[in-house]
Write a protein that holds these residues in place. Structure first.
Motif, PDB file in Angstrom:
ATOM      1  N   LEU A  61      11.558  11.607  14.545  1.00  0.00           N
ATOM      2  CA  LEU A  61       9.701  11.412  14.586  1.00  0.00           C
ATOM      3  C   LEU A  61       9.536  10.795  15.734  1.00  0.00           C
ATOM      4  CD1 LEU A  61      10.619   8.680  11.581  1.00  0.00           C
ATOM      5  CD2 LEU A  61      10.591  11.453  10.846  1.00  0.00           C
ATOM      6  N   ALA A  62       8.906  11.707  15.738  1.00  0.00           N
ATOM      7  CA  ALA A  62       7.084  11.286  17.127  1.00  0.00           C
ATOM      8  C   ALA A  62       6.071  10.253  16.775  1.00  0.00           C
ATOM      9  CB  ALA A  62       7.289  12.364  18.047  1.00  0.00           C
ATOM     10  N   HIS A  63       5.945   9.636  17.102  1.00  0.00           N
ATOM     11  CA  HIS A  63       4.189   9.465  17.280  1.00  0.00           C
ATOM     12  C   HIS A  63       3.492   9.917  18.043  1.00  0.00           C
ATOM     13  CE1 HIS A  63       1.284   6.158  18.135  1.00  0.00           C
ATOM     14  NE2 HIS A  63       1.351   5.471  16.800  1.00  0.00           N
ATOM     15  N   ASN A  64       2.642  10.066  17.673  1.00  0.00           N
ATOM     16  CA  ASN A  64       1.154  10.534  18.498  1.00  0.00           C
ATOM     17  C   ASN A  64       1.205  10.077  19.799  1.00  0.00           C
ATOM     18  OD1 ASN A  64       0.448  11.999  15.703  1.00  0.00           O
ATOM     19  ND2 ASN A  64      -0.568  10.367  14.965  1.00  0.00           N
ATOM     20  N   TYR A  65       1.682   8.630  20.594  1.00  0.00           N
ATOM     21  CA  TYR A  65       1.138   8.580  21.964  1.00  0.00           C
ATOM     22  C   TYR A  65       2.685   9.583  23.158  1.00  0.00           C
ATOM     23  CZ  TYR A  65      -2.189   5.359  20.401  1.00  0.00           C
ATOM     24  OH  TYR A  65      -3.221   4.429  19.765  1.00  0.00           O
ATOM     25  N   GLN A  66       3.050  10.163  22.417  1.00  0.00           N
ATOM     26  CA  GLN A  66       4.782  10.326  22.217  1.00  0.00           C
ATOM     27  C   GLN A  66       4.270  11.832  23.853  1.00  0.00           C
ATOM     28  OE1 GLN A  66       8.369   9.787  23.239  1.00  0.00           O
ATOM     29  NE2 GLN A  66       6.699   8.325  22.323  1.00  0.00           N
ATOM     30  N   THR A  67       4.831  11.977  24.358  1.00  0.00           N
ATOM     31  CA  THR A  67       4.300  13.194  25.752  1.00  0.00           C
ATOM     32  C   THR A  67       4.020  14.717  24.836  1.00  0.00           C
ATOM     33  OG1 THR A  67       6.432  13.073  26.655  1.00  0.00           O
ATOM     34  CG2 THR A  67       4.640  12.004  27.517  1.00  0.00           C
ATOM     35  N   PRO A  68       3.876  15.630  25.034  1.00  0.00           N
ATOM     36  CA  PRO A  68       3.327  16.687  24.436  1.00  0.00           C
ATOM     37  C   PRO A  68       5.341  17.578  24.428  1.00  0.00           C
ATOM     38  CG  PRO A  68       1.351  16.668  25.750  1.00  0.00           C
ATOM     39  CD  PRO A  68       2.902  15.162  26.227  1.00  0.00           C
ATOM     40  N   GLU A  69       5.866  17.212  25.388  1.00  0.00           N
ATOM     41  CA  GLU A  69       7.226  17.937  25.755  1.00  0.00           C
ATOM     42  C   GLU A  69       8.071  17.433  23.867  1.00  0.00           C
ATOM     43  OE1 GLU A  69       6.131  16.221  28.152  1.00  0.00           O
ATOM     44  OE2 GLU A  69       7.844  14.864  28.595  1.00  0.00           O
ATOM     45  N   ILE A  70       7.943  16.430  24.201  1.00  0.00           N
ATOM     46  CA  ILE A  70       8.656  15.543  23.065  1.00  0.00           C
ATOM     47  C   ILE A  70       7.992  15.844  21.812  1.00  0.00           C
ATOM     48  CG2 ILE A  70       8.982  13.362  21.812  1.00  0.00           C
ATOM     49  CD1 ILE A  70       9.600  12.059  24.972  1.00  0.00           C
ATOM     50  N   PHE A  71       6.994  15.909  21.865  1.00  0.00           N
ATOM     51  CA  PHE A  71       5.874  16.135  20.409  1.00  0.00           C
ATOM     52  C   PHE A  71       5.596  17.113  20.279  1.00  0.00           C
ATOM     53  CE2 PHE A  71       2.284  16.178  18.093  1.00  0.00           C
ATOM     54  CZ  PHE A  71       1.847  15.224  17.829  1.00  0.00           C
ATOM     55  N   HIS A  72       5.676  17.963  20.504  1.00  0.00           N
ATOM     56  CA  HIS A  72       4.916  19.349  20.127  1.00  0.00           C
ATOM     57  C   HIS A  72       6.557  20.404  20.182  1.00  0.00           C
ATOM     58  CE1 HIS A  72       1.024  19.761  19.737  1.00  0.00           C
ATOM     59  NE2 HIS A  72       1.937  19.283  20.670  1.00  0.00           N
ATOM     60  N   CYS A  73       7.923  19.943  21.212  1.00  0.00           N
ATOM     61  CA  CYS A  73       8.947  20.881  21.305  1.00  0.00           C
ATOM     62  C   CYS A  73       9.801  20.084  20.756  1.00  0.00           C
ATOM     63  CB  CYS A  73       9.038  21.010  22.908  1.00  0.00           C
ATOM     64  SG  CYS A  73       7.352  21.547  23.490  1.00  0.00           S
ATOM     65  N   VAL A  74      10.657  18.664  20.875  1.00  0.00           N
ATOM     66  CA  VAL A  74      11.765  18.585  20.329  1.00  0.00           C
ATOM     67  C   VAL A  74      11.589  17.791  18.813  1.00  0.00           C
ATOM     68  CG1 VAL A  74      12.823  18.719  22.039  1.00  0.00           C
ATOM     69  CG2 VAL A  74      11.879  16.431  21.341  1.00  0.00           C
ATOM     70  N   ALA A  75       9.985  16.983  18.094  1.00  0.00           N
ATOM     71  CA  ALA A  75       9.512  16.428  17.404  1.00  0.00           C
ATOM     72  C   ALA A  75      10.045  17.242  15.886  1.00  0.00           C
ATOM     73  CB  ALA A  75       8.521  15.724  16.738  1.00  0.00           C
ATOM     74  N   ASP A  76      11.082  16.589  14.695  1.00  0.00           N
ATOM     75  CA  ASP A  76      10.771  17.322  13.526  1.00  0.00           C
ATOM     76  C   ASP A  76       9.545  16.892  13.145  1.00  0.00           C
ATOM     77  OD1 ASP A  76      13.339  19.036  13.467  1.00  0.00           O
ATOM     78  OD2 ASP A  76      13.452  16.985  13.814  1.00  0.00           O
ATOM     79  N   ILE A  77       8.994  15.228  12.633  1.00  0.00           N
ATOM     80  CA  ILE A  77       7.757  15.624  12.079  1.00  0.00           C
ATOM     81  C   ILE A  77       6.754  14.109  13.474  1.00  0.00           C
ATOM     82  CG2 ILE A  77       7.210  13.130  10.488  1.00  0.00           C
ATOM     83  CD1 ILE A  77       8.452  15.877   9.332  1.00  0.00           C
ATOM     84  N   VAL A  78       5.556  14.357  12.949  1.00  0.00           N
ATOM     85  CA  VAL A  78       4.765  13.879  13.787  1.00  0.00           C
ATOM     86  C   VAL A  78       4.123  12.993  13.528  1.00  0.00           C
ATOM     87  CG1 VAL A  78       5.132  14.992  15.790  1.00  0.00           C
ATOM     88  CG2 VAL A  78       3.455  15.432  14.054  1.00  0.00           C
ATOM     89  N   GLY A  79       3.476  11.713  13.954  1.00  0.00           N
ATOM     90  CA  GLY A  79       2.377  10.940  13.187  1.00  0.00           C
ATOM     91  C   GLY A  79       2.041   9.826  13.486  1.00  0.00           C
ATOM     92  N   ASP A  80       1.696   8.758  12.947  1.00  0.00           N
ATOM     93  CA  ASP A  80       0.494   7.534  13.137  1.00  0.00           C
ATOM     94  C   ASP A  80       2.118   6.442  12.757  1.00  0.00           C
ATOM     95  OD1 ASP A  80       0.524   7.509  10.893  1.00  0.00           O
ATOM     96  OD2 ASP A  80      -2.171   6.986  11.058  1.00  0.00           O
ATOM     97  N   SER A  81       1.881   4.946  12.739  1.00  0.00           N
ATOM     98  CA  SER A  81       2.720   4.167  12.079  1.00  0.00           C
ATOM     99  C   SER A  81       2.935   4.529  10.566  1.00  0.00           C
ATOM    100  CB  SER A  81       2.365   3.135  12.762  1.00  0.00           C
ATOM    101  OG  SER A  81       2.348   2.718  13.915  1.00  0.00           O
ATOM    102  N   LEU A  82       2.208   4.877   9.890  1.00  0.00           N
ATOM    103  CA  LEU A  82       2.078   5.108   8.246  1.00  0.00           C
ATOM    104  C   LEU A  82       3.283   5.411   8.383  1.00  0.00           C
ATOM    105  CD1 LEU A  82       1.365   3.682   5.820  1.00  0.00           C
ATOM    106  CD2 LEU A  82      -0.390   4.386   5.995  1.00  0.00           C
ATOM    107  N   ALA A  83       2.490   7.271   8.662  1.00  0.00           N
ATOM    108  CA  ALA A  83       3.239   8.583   8.638  1.00  0.00           C
ATOM    109  C   ALA A  83       4.660   8.473   9.190  1.00  0.00           C
ATOM    110  CB  ALA A  83       2.304   9.579   9.197  1.00  0.00           C
ATOM    111  N   LEU A  84       4.866   7.988   9.882  1.00  0.00           N
ATOM    112  CA  LEU A  84       6.282   7.546  10.786  1.00  0.00           C
ATOM    113  C   LEU A  84       7.192   6.507   9.247  1.00  0.00           C
ATOM    114  CD1 LEU A  84       6.211   7.407  14.044  1.00  0.00           C
ATOM    115  CD2 LEU A  84       6.331   9.484  12.784  1.00  0.00           C
ATOM    116  N   ALA A  85       6.478   5.756   8.881  1.00  0.00           N
ATOM    117  CA  ALA A  85       7.090   5.264   8.057  1.00  0.00           C
ATOM    118  C   ALA A  85       7.643   5.190   6.767  1.00  0.00           C
ATOM    119  CB  ALA A  85       6.947   3.986   8.022  1.00  0.00           C
ATOM    120  N   ARG A  86       6.802   6.416   6.522  1.00  0.00           N
ATOM    121  CA  ARG A  86       6.252   6.805   5.199  1.00  0.00           C
ATOM    122  C   ARG A  86       7.722   7.575   4.847  1.00  0.00           C
ATOM    123  NH1 ARG A  86       0.393   7.711   3.736  1.00  0.00           N
ATOM    124  NH2 ARG A  86       0.088   5.200   1.471  1.00  0.00           N
TER     125      ARG A  86
END
Ligand code: 13P
Ligand code: SF4
Length: 342
Positions: A61-86
């Motif tokens: 799970l990666a927050h929207n502030y993670q760098t693009p190589e994390i956010f777009h290349c290894v994360a399965d779910i991305v979002g804000d704090s609420l989305a990540l908690a859900r």
């Protein structure tokens, strides 16, 4: 795995594209924000992480502030704090790797006490979470007897445990108004509390915490931007000072800003928030000009590909929460998740 309604699914295991290695296909996603000379430094870790995720039955799970190589290349779910908690509440994976800051990993653990929740760097903190302790909340309760305590998720489990209910920047107003009271204590972000107070009839008693990233923006920065970039649409995070929020065209959580860009497609936009947001969102919209004054969150930036790889190899650093703290903290988070917002 089904992504949360407000999270977007990011890197699934990449398929071979025209005989290219999987990481070459992934590079196509991020080529506009990662120079090709940098890619060879990322590719081996990305390949290893994708393989480790499969072997460990892990989800990232990666927050929207993670760098693009994390956010777009290894994360399965991305979002804000609420989305990540859900999403953390509904995942079926055995292991959750939280690419974000410590309070986010704690929230994931509260919602998954039986699962292993890993944070790649346990020192990824938050100035808001550091601004208040459980003892502070007890003192506030003595000072304002009977007034419910609404606590931003950017806090430790110890502080959540002293609270009636949690909120995020995406649901703060809905949470406060759900309580049916005329006064609440809202912790710990002074600016978020003031910005929400301006939108609701409920009286909001604030604490003095600040986000060290968003407090640096000033109204005159926005005015200067409007002069230098005519027609720019200004989106601001509600952790910004009220004078900055007053200058913005739209105010919302990180996911709220991302959804605004998807919906409204402004020709020119600036996101008044952490730097990686623009990189991550701009990947999807080559036709939109992103103006880029931003501030870096040093805590979010502690999370890197080598640390994620190491977390999956060694199964460290696992989040543990004292059960006596976890039970009341979980109640406060679950109460928030019951509220339908957005
Ligand atoms: P949201 O992603 O929930 O808007 O929060 C922003 C933030 O600062 C998280 O650290
Ligand atoms: Fe905390 Fe601000 Fe960094 Fe978010 S951006 S983790 S609120 S310091």
């Amino acid at each position: 795995m089904v992504p949360a309604p407000h999270a977007s699914s990011s890197a699934a295991t990449p398929a071979l594209v025209g005989g290219m290695p999987p990481t070459a296909a992934l590079y196509e996603r991020v080529r506009r924000v990662i120079p090709s000379v940098e890619w060879p430094a990322f590719a081996p870790d990305i390949e290893a992480i994708i393989d480790l995720k499969r072997r460990r039955n892990a989800v990232i799970l990666a927050h929207n502030y993670q760098t693009p190589e994390i956010f777009h290349c290894v994360a399965d779910i991305v979002g804000d704090s609420l989305a990540l908690a859900r999403e953390a509440a509904r995942t079926e994976a055995d292991v959750i790797v939280l690419c974000g800051v410590h309070f986010m990993a704690e929230t994931a653990k509260l919602l998954n006490p039986e699962k292993r929740v890993l944070i790649p760097d346990p020192d990824a903190g938050c100035s808001l979470a550091a601004s208040i302790t459980g003892a502070d909340v007890r003192l506030l309760r003595q000072r304002y007897p009977g007034v419910p305590v609404v606590t931003y998720v950017n806090t430790s489990a110890e502080v959540k445990a002293e609270s009636d209910i949690c909120c995020t920047s995406g649901n703060a107003r809905a949470v406060i108004e759900s309580l049916g009271v005329d006064r609440v204590i809202m912790l710990p972000d002074e600016y978020l509390a003031k910005n929400i107070a301006a939108e609701t009839k409920v009286k909001v008693i604030a604490w003095h915490g600040r986000c060290e990233v968003h407090e640096c923006f000033e109204a005159k920065d926005i005015q200067r931007l409007r002069r230098s970039h005519p027609g720019v649409v200004v989106l601001a995070h509600p952790e910004c000072p009220p004078e900055v929020v007053a200058e913005a065209d739209f105010v919302g959580s990180t996911q709220g800003m991302s959804d605004y860009v998807a919906r409204e497609r402004p020709a020119r936009v600036v996101l008044i928030t952490e730097c990686s947001m623009s990189d991550n969102v701009s990947v999807h919209y080559p036709d939109i000009e992103f103006v880029r004054p931003c501030n870096l969150c040093p805590h979010m930036k502690r999370i890197t590909l080598p640390k994620i790889r190491r977390a999956l190899e060694t199964m460290a650093h696992a989040i543990e929460i004292d059960p006596a703290v976890a039970a009341p903290a979980r109640r406060a988070v679950e109460r928030m998740l019951e509220i339908k917002a957005r």
